[in-house]
Design an enzyme around this catalytic site. Sequence first.
Site, PDB file in Angstrom:
ATOM      1  CG  HIS A 101      50.060  81.839  41.283  1.00 58.38           C
ATOM      2  ND1 HIS A 101      48.851  81.655  40.341  1.00 58.38           N
ATOM      3  CD2 HIS A 101      48.931  82.968  41.787  1.00 58.38           C
ATOM      4  CE1 HIS A 101      47.986  82.521  40.324  1.00 58.38           C
ATOM      5  NE2 HIS A 101      48.137  82.819  41.322  1.00 58.38           N
ATOM      6  CG  ASP A 104      51.363  79.325  38.692  1.00 56.09           C
ATOM      7  OD1 ASP A 104      50.776  79.280  39.677  1.00 56.09           O
ATOM      8  OD2 ASP A 104      51.687  80.889  38.509  1.00 56.09           O
ATOM      9  CD  GLU A 232      43.200  89.380  40.366  1.00 58.32           C
ATOM     10  OE1 GLU A 232      44.303  88.922  40.069  1.00 58.32           O
ATOM     11  OE2 GLU A 232      42.646  87.896  39.745  1.00 58.32           O
ATOM     12  CD  GLU A 268      39.982  87.363  36.964  1.00 57.90           C
ATOM     13  OE1 GLU A 268      41.052  87.437  37.137  1.00 57.90           O
ATOM     14  OE2 GLU A 268      39.592  85.834  36.891  1.00 57.90           O
ATOM     15  CG  HIS A 271      37.511  87.765  40.372  1.00 60.81           C
ATOM     16  ND1 HIS A 271      38.649  88.194  40.595  1.00 60.81           N
ATOM     17  CD2 HIS A 271      37.644  86.817  39.488  1.00 60.81           C
ATOM     18  CE1 HIS A 271      39.320  86.567  40.479  1.00 60.81           C
ATOM     19  NE2 HIS A 271      38.550  86.035  39.288  1.00 60.81           N
ATOM     20  CG  ASP A 307      36.728  83.166  38.665  1.00 58.93           C
ATOM     21  OD1 ASP A 307      36.373  83.269  36.970  1.00 58.93           O
ATOM     22  OD2 ASP A 307      37.820  83.016  39.419  1.00 58.93           O
ATOM     23  CG  ASP A 309      39.103  81.851  35.200  1.00 59.98           C
ATOM     24  OD1 ASP A 309      39.262  83.246  35.524  1.00 59.98           O
ATOM     25  OD2 ASP A 309      40.181  81.782  35.982  1.00 59.98           O
ATOM     26  CG  ASP A 339      43.551  84.719  35.595  1.00 59.98           C
ATOM     27  OD1 ASP A 339      43.511  83.935  35.243  1.00 59.98           O
ATOM     28  OD2 ASP A 339      42.901  85.149  36.946  1.00 59.98           O
TER      29      ASP A 339
HETATM   30  C1  XUL Z   1      41.867  84.000  41.086  1.00 57.19           C
HETATM   31  C2  XUL Z   1      42.623  84.535  40.153  1.00 57.19           C
HETATM   32  C3  XUL Z   1      44.193  84.778  40.490  1.00 57.19           C
HETATM   33  C4  XUL Z   1      44.950  86.109  40.532  1.00 57.19           C
HETATM   34  C5  XUL Z   1      46.171  85.335  40.815  1.00 57.19           C
HETATM   35  O1  XUL Z   1      40.031  83.558  40.309  1.00 57.19           O
HETATM   36  O2  XUL Z   1      42.353  85.270  39.330  1.00 57.19           O
HETATM   37  O3  XUL Z   1      44.734  83.861  39.096  1.00 57.19           O
HETATM   38  O4  XUL Z   1      45.136  86.340  39.096  1.00 57.19           O
HETATM   39  O5  XUL Z   1      46.103  85.067  42.311  1.00 57.19           O
HETATM   40 CO    CO Z   2      42.247  87.150  38.478  1.00 60.30          CO
END
Ligand code: XUL
Ligand code: CO
Length: 438
Positions: A101, A104, A232, A268, A271, A307, A309, A339
């Site tokens: 990003h 970042d 996304e 993702e 998600h 989430d 991750d 991610d």
């Molecule tokens: C948030 C997510 C983000 C996107 C990019 O859940 O997945 O990190 O991948 O903004």
């Molecule tokens: Co993501």
Amino acid sequence: MSDFYKGSREFFPGIGKIKFEGRGSDNPLSFKFYDENKVVAGKTMKEHLRFATAYWHSFCGDGSDPFGNGTIVHPWKNTEEKADAAFEFITKIGTPYYCFHDIDASKDAESVAEYEENYKKTTAILLERQKATGVKLLWNTANVFSHPRYMNGASTNPDFRILARAAAQVKASLDANVILGGENYVFWGGREGYTTLLNTNMKKELEHMAQFLTLARDYGRKIGFKGPFLIEPKPMEPSKHQYDVDSATVIGFLKEHGLDKDFKLNIEANHATLAGHSFDHDLKVASNAGMLGSVDANIGDPQNGWDTDQFPTNIYDALKAMMVILDNGGLGSGGLNFDAKVRRNSTDQEDLFHAHIGGMDTFALSLEIASKIKEEGKLSSMVEKRYESYNSGKGKDFELGKLTLENLRDFAASDTVIPQVSGKQELIENIINQYLFR
Ligand code: XUL
Ligand code: CO
């Protein structure tokens, strides 16, 4: 990839380049399954999997959560040091790509001019390191969800001034993408959604989002960005109702607004599961539409409804994902971006290596098994057989559009005995287990 970090300050001292040592190795800092040069189904593992390291989780995340402060202290202090650390890690772990990003990598600023100035300098810093290491940019994106100004959304904000501020970040991010040779550009609409209809004009917000994406597409094409723009999907968190709920919703939205030629999807895993789907379901929906762009590879926690991750370690889910990806003919310009973040109590520097090694090995093993399943064709012929009544006779005529509803009725009236056909799910699951453990 060159040993870029040699001769300068090392941020991950004591850890060298992670090598493939095979499943018999006891060295935890080695790959057991990911052998980047191994050829599977006509391509190397590196070419199939196109792994990417995520800048935000790996080099910005500090382990903080809503109940506790950061637990992970990074030794890098500024933009340049962070980039040095990032490219040292990426080179050592060996993902050919990275993703980031804007804020970042680059220092954020309130004024657009200062933000752009910082971003330009950061882009030069990243480009220099890309050239030195051969690491490439899979995608970048604009963070238009963290700053308080985006609390009511970015392109869907009721206040036009906030929409324009988000546009400045997207423009700058597209500029950076073209300079860095990014292969895709991502939009994740974290705050593009709403909490209550009582204060929301949903139709207007969706129209604004479409207009915003159209302007971004036009600008990107004007400055020479040739890759796909990716949306996304995610159903919730941070917004209660996010507009890009899942693959099917996003595809419908893109088609409604004439954006489906330039946009694809970045799916993702965590998600898709938040949307009540499985990872492979959302991949397949995107693939069926010819819009599978890229993948954010992670997993959620089966007991937690948010989430988390986590790094992907579940072979069964990764295998099902790789089966869809192989059927799709690969990921094209997309890749598998981790991610994912280490847990907040995984506080050793080497934990970031273990996490990526696990994720890369999981997908490498899944690729090998998925490619065997595909090559041997046992499962695909079972699926084909389920639909064989459409291969000839009236079934074929139906598919060709030659029958009316009355024709179907007449066929049904004459077809007095309809045999029951089993879906054979348990048998298929047993076959998959045989592939997994043989
Ligand atoms: C948030 C997510 C983000 C996107 C990019 O859940 O997945 O990190 O991948 O903004
Ligand atoms: Co993501």
